[in-house]
Every structure is written in C-alpha cells, then in structure tokens.
Motif scaffolding. Structure first.
Motif, PDB file in Angstrom:
ATOM      1  N   VAL A 111       0.838  -1.204   0.000  1.00  0.00           N
ATOM      2  CA  VAL A 111       0.000   0.000   0.000  1.00  0.00           C
ATOM      3  C   VAL A 111       0.870   1.250   0.000  1.00  0.00           C
ATOM      4  CG1 VAL A 111      -1.656   1.343   1.351  1.00  0.00           C
ATOM      5  CG2 VAL A 111      -1.988  -1.115   1.067  1.00  0.00           C
ATOM      6  N   THR A 112       1.932   1.235   0.798  1.00  0.00           N
ATOM      7  CA  THR A 112       2.839   2.389   0.846  1.00  0.00           C
ATOM      8  C   THR A 112       3.484   2.629  -0.511  1.00  0.00           C
ATOM      9  OG1 THR A 112       3.322   1.963   3.185  1.00  0.00           O
ATOM     10  CG2 THR A 112       4.849   3.385   1.998  1.00  0.00           C
ATOM     11  N   GLY A 113       3.947   1.556  -1.151  1.00  0.00           N
ATOM     12  CA  GLY A 113       4.566   1.689  -2.468  1.00  0.00           C
ATOM     13  C   GLY A 113       3.587   2.203  -3.510  1.00  0.00           C
ATOM     14  N   LEU A 114       2.363   1.694  -3.485  1.00  0.00           N
ATOM     15  CA  LEU A 114       1.351   2.156  -4.436  1.00  0.00           C
ATOM     16  C   LEU A 114       0.978   3.612  -4.179  1.00  0.00           C
ATOM     17  CD1 LEU A 114      -0.986  -0.975  -4.602  1.00  0.00           C
ATOM     18  CD2 LEU A 114       0.654  -0.195  -6.322  1.00  0.00           C
ATOM     19  N   ALA A 115       0.980   4.009  -2.906  1.00  0.00           N
ATOM     20  CA  ALA A 115       0.689   5.405  -2.575  1.00  0.00           C
ATOM     21  C   ALA A 115       1.762   6.328  -3.134  1.00  0.00           C
ATOM     22  CB  ALA A 115       0.581   5.571  -1.061  1.00  0.00           C
ATOM     23  N   TRP A 116       3.032   5.920  -3.012  1.00  0.00           N
ATOM     24  CA  TRP A 116       4.125   6.715  -3.581  1.00  0.00           C
ATOM     25  C   TRP A 116       4.028   6.766  -5.103  1.00  0.00           C
ATOM     26  CZ3 TRP A 116       7.197  10.240  -1.756  1.00  0.00           C
ATOM     27  CH2 TRP A 116       7.510  10.257  -0.401  1.00  0.00           C
ATOM     28  N   THR A 117       3.616   5.659  -5.712  1.00  0.00           N
ATOM     29  CA  THR A 117       3.445   5.637  -7.167  1.00  0.00           C
ATOM     30  C   THR A 117       2.364   6.614  -7.596  1.00  0.00           C
ATOM     31  OG1 THR A 117       4.122   3.310  -7.258  1.00  0.00           O
ATOM     32  CG2 THR A 117       2.912   4.179  -9.142  1.00  0.00           C
ATOM     33  N   ALA A 118       1.218   6.570  -6.905  1.00  0.00           N
ATOM     34  CA  ALA A 118       0.118   7.478  -7.239  1.00  0.00           C
ATOM     35  C   ALA A 118       0.523   8.932  -7.020  1.00  0.00           C
ATOM     36  CB  ALA A 118      -1.108   7.140  -6.383  1.00  0.00           C
ATOM     37  N   LEU A 119       1.236   9.187  -5.925  1.00  0.00           N
ATOM     38  CA  LEU A 119       1.707  10.545  -5.652  1.00  0.00           C
ATOM     39  C   LEU A 119       2.684  11.000  -6.720  1.00  0.00           C
ATOM     40  CD1 LEU A 119       1.705  12.924  -3.651  1.00  0.00           C
ATOM     41  CD2 LEU A 119       3.586  11.805  -2.445  1.00  0.00           C
ATOM     42  N   GLY A 120       3.566  10.087  -7.163  1.00  0.00           N
ATOM     43  CA  GLY A 120       4.533  10.430  -8.201  1.00  0.00           C
ATOM     44  C   GLY A 120       3.855  10.739  -9.525  1.00  0.00           C
ATOM     45  N   VAL A 121       2.863   9.942  -9.900  1.00  0.00           N
ATOM     46  CA  VAL A 121       2.133  10.177 -11.155  1.00  0.00           C
ATOM     47  C   VAL A 121       1.429  11.526 -11.102  1.00  0.00           C
ATOM     48  CG1 VAL A 121       0.200   9.396 -12.566  1.00  0.00           C
ATOM     49  CG2 VAL A 121       1.853   7.741 -11.686  1.00  0.00           C
ATOM     50  N   PHE A 122       0.791  11.825  -9.968  1.00  0.00           N
ATOM     51  CA  PHE A 122       0.129  13.125  -9.821  1.00  0.00           C
ATOM     52  C   PHE A 122       1.132  14.269  -9.937  1.00  0.00           C
ATOM     53  CE2 PHE A 122      -0.798  16.655  -6.923  1.00  0.00           C
ATOM     54  CZ  PHE A 122      -1.960  17.154  -7.494  1.00  0.00           C
ATOM     55  N   ALA A 123       2.292  14.124  -9.284  1.00  0.00           N
ATOM     56  CA  ALA A 123       3.300  15.174  -9.324  1.00  0.00           C
ATOM     57  C   ALA A 123       3.854  15.380 -10.729  1.00  0.00           C
ATOM     58  CB  ALA A 123       4.435  14.836  -8.346  1.00  0.00           C
ATOM     59  N   VAL A 124       4.027  14.297 -11.464  1.00  0.00           N
ATOM     60  CA  VAL A 124       4.511  14.410 -12.842  1.00  0.00           C
ATOM     61  C   VAL A 124       3.491  15.161 -13.701  1.00  0.00           C
ATOM     62  CG1 VAL A 124       5.070  13.122 -14.932  1.00  0.00           C
ATOM     63  CG2 VAL A 124       5.976  12.362 -12.744  1.00  0.00           C
ATOM     64  N   GLN A 125       2.229  14.799 -13.569  1.00  0.00           N
ATOM     65  CA  GLN A 125       1.188  15.481 -14.333  1.00  0.00           C
ATOM     66  C   GLN A 125       1.091  16.957 -13.968  1.00  0.00           C
ATOM     67  OE1 GLN A 125      -2.198  13.049 -13.305  1.00  0.00           O
ATOM     68  NE2 GLN A 125      -1.908  11.692 -15.060  1.00  0.00           N
ATOM     69  N   ARG A 126       1.395  17.248 -12.720  1.00  0.00           N
ATOM     70  CA  ARG A 126       1.245  18.630 -12.245  1.00  0.00           C
ATOM     71  C   ARG A 126       2.475  19.484 -12.523  1.00  0.00           C
ATOM     72  NH1 ARG A 126       0.928  23.065 -11.165  1.00  0.00           N
ATOM     73  NH2 ARG A 126      -0.135  24.171  -9.473  1.00  0.00           N
ATOM     74  N   TRP A 127       3.681  18.936 -12.361  1.00  0.00           N
ATOM     75  CA  TRP A 127       4.874  19.778 -12.386  1.00  0.00           C
ATOM     76  C   TRP A 127       5.919  19.431 -13.445  1.00  0.00           C
ATOM     77  CZ3 TRP A 127       3.513  18.334  -7.073  1.00  0.00           C
ATOM     78  CH2 TRP A 127       2.861  19.363  -6.393  1.00  0.00           C
ATOM     79  N   PHE A 128       5.769  18.305 -14.147  1.00  0.00           N
ATOM     80  CA  PHE A 128       6.823  17.950 -15.104  1.00  0.00           C
ATOM     81  C   PHE A 128       6.949  19.030 -16.177  1.00  0.00           C
ATOM     82  CE2 PHE A 128       8.682  15.786 -18.770  1.00  0.00           C
ATOM     83  CZ  PHE A 128       9.775  15.181 -18.177  1.00  0.00           C
ATOM     84  N   ARG A 129       8.182  19.378 -16.490  1.00  0.00           N
ATOM     85  CA  ARG A 129       8.456  20.438 -17.472  1.00  0.00           C
ATOM     86  C   ARG A 129       8.906  19.819 -18.783  1.00  0.00           C
ATOM     87  NH1 ARG A 129       9.138  25.522 -14.815  1.00  0.00           N
ATOM     88  NH2 ARG A 129      10.102  26.275 -16.714  1.00  0.00           N
ATOM     89  N   TRP A 130       8.309  20.274 -19.877  1.00  0.00           N
ATOM     90  CA  TRP A 130       8.626  19.751 -21.195  1.00  0.00           C
ATOM     91  C   TRP A 130       9.532  20.699 -21.977  1.00  0.00           C
ATOM     92  CZ3 TRP A 130       7.164  14.893 -22.359  1.00  0.00           C
ATOM     93  CH2 TRP A 130       6.180  14.309 -21.568  1.00  0.00           C
ATOM     94  N   GLU A 131       9.713  21.916 -21.474  1.00  0.00           N
ATOM     95  CA  GLU A 131      10.561  22.896 -22.151  1.00  0.00           C
ATOM     96  C   GLU A 131      11.694  23.299 -21.229  1.00  0.00           C
ATOM     97  OE1 GLU A 131       8.461  26.121 -23.846  1.00  0.00           O
ATOM     98  OE2 GLU A 131       6.855  24.893 -24.674  1.00  0.00           O
TER      99      GLU A 131
END
Length: 258
Positions: free
Chosen positions: A235-255
């Motif tokens: 559960v902890t690992g899946l929570a970190w995965t979900a948090l990481g996916v959300f953070a990528v969608q929110r803050w990942f920079r393409w430029e």
C-alpha cells in the motif's frame, strides 16, 4: 492508397532505441548506471558485518542481496533517468517529440525503457551473484521478490520524472538526486536493516519511497513476511506511485528551464 499506422508499443520501442544510443554516448551516466551498483555492495558488506544480525533473524546474505538490488534501482534507474529527462528537456528533444504522434506518457515510458532494462538485468545479475557468493539460497517467496522489484522500478521512474522537473541541468542532477539517494541508502533498509532500528524510527523509515521494495524483497528471501504483513509495504509503495504520477502530471516540465 494505404497509410502507415503506428502502435504505442512500436513508438515507444523506436524511442527506446534512440535513447539507448544517446545513453551510450554519455560516459559519466553510463558508468554510474553500470558500475556503481556493483561496487556499493562491497562497502555495505563491511558495514553489515559489524551488526548483530542473528539477534533479529537476518544473515549477511539477506541484508546484502536486497540492498544490492536497491543500489541498482537508485543508480541504474533513478539517477540515470533524472539525467536523461533533464538532458532531453534542455536539448528541446521532449518538446519536439510532443509535436509528433507520441503521447506524453509514451515519451516518458519510452525514454525510461533503457534504464529500466538495465536495472532489471543488473538486479538479476546481483541476485544470482549474492545467491552464489553469500550462500543465500533461492527466495522462499519468489512472488514477493518480483512484486518488490516491479514496485521499486515504478517508484524510481516516477520519482526521477518529478526530480527532473526541479533540475536545471545535467550537472545539477548530481545534487538534486542526493536527498532521495542518501535517505534511501541509509534509512530504507539497505545499509541499516529496519529490524535493528528502534521501533519508532523504523515506523518512520517504513514510509520512505524505496522501503516497501526493499522490505518485500528481503521478505522474499527470509520467508518471514506473511501475506498480511506484505499489505502494508504494498500500500505504501502504491501510494508513492500514485503521488509520483500526480506530481509528474502537475509539475513535469517539457521545455527548458529559464
């Protein structure tokens, strides 16, 4: 007149081949990915020898083996991908790829495939080496080993994408990766097994990103991690995965960062 069509798998494979070529030209990144994880277990072995492992039901092998795979996850996957994502962003490669057929998730996954493949192969080599040299034996719960490795790979890829968002250059990646790398090495059960830590500290360390993967892989070889006890790390690992996916969608920079 027929038009050629492409599939997501084909597009990602083509991107992975191109990324593998570029990765081979980066000697520093390649050295860190291929050789550092092979050297670190020797350093960990000397530290682990000083611990009273028998008291907590562990052996040198059951500590070093998951730690070795953890080192591979950190250096061959996480640190490598932070440099890859940052370099391709600053070179405008990511921006150009977005103008074609590739979708965002395909770009990130395709660029990650060479590092993930390296991590998988290296983990297999390290596991076999530890089994032979440290007389660990085959895992008693191989499904936990597979689950832990896959969970660690997914977490490292998502963390790498997030970290690259705050990394200005490939050179600065050596600094931005330090928090995750050192916290994981020291407190996720690699150099110091959680079993030898005070209960309160161990409870906090269980919440770190790579701790679930290490816990599951160690349990695979000790055979002392029940299905019920494996739920917490999963559960902890899946929570970190979900948090990481959300953070990528929110803050990942393409430029490029300015």
């Amino acid at each position: 007149m027929s038009t050629a069509t492409t599939t997501p798998a084909g597009r990602m494979a083509a991107l992975a081949r191109a990324e593998l070529t570029l990765l081979g030209r980066s000697r520093g990144t390649l050295f860190a990915a291929l050789f550092v994880p092979l050297i670190l277990p020797f350093s960990a072995r000397e530290a682990v020898k000083q611990m009273d492992l028998a008291e907590v039901g562990l052996t040198l092998g059951t500590v070093i083996l998951p730690a070795s795979i953890g080192f591979s996850l950190l250096y061959a996957v996480y640190a490598t991908l932070v440099s890859v994502y940052t370099a391709r962003r600053e070179e405008l490669v990511l921006k150009r790829l977005r103008t074609g057929e590739l979708r965002d998730r395909e770009i990130l996954a395709g660029a990650a495939l060479p590092a993930v493949s390296t991590g998988l192969a290296q983990s297999a080599v390290l596991a076999v080496g530890c089994v032979v040299l440290l007389d660990v034996g085959a895992p008693r719960a191989p499904h936990l080993a597979v689950l832990g490795l896959l969970l660690g790979l997914v977490v490292c890829v998502s963390l790498a994408a997030v970290t690259s968002s705050f990394t200005r250059s490939v050179e600065s990646a050596q600094v931005t990766t330090l928090p995750v790398t050192f916290l994981s090495m020291i407190f996720s059960g690699m150099f110091i097994p959680l079993e030898v830590l005070p209960d309160r500290m161990a409870s906090v360390c269980e919440l770190l990103p790579l701790t679930p993967a290490i816990t599951l892989m160690r349990g695979a070889w000790t055979g002392e991690l029940s299905a019920y006890e494996a739920i917490g790390p999963l559960v902890t690992g899946l929570a970190w995965t979900a948090l990481g996916v959300f953070a990528v969608q929110r803050w990942f920079r393409w430029e490029p960062r300015r």
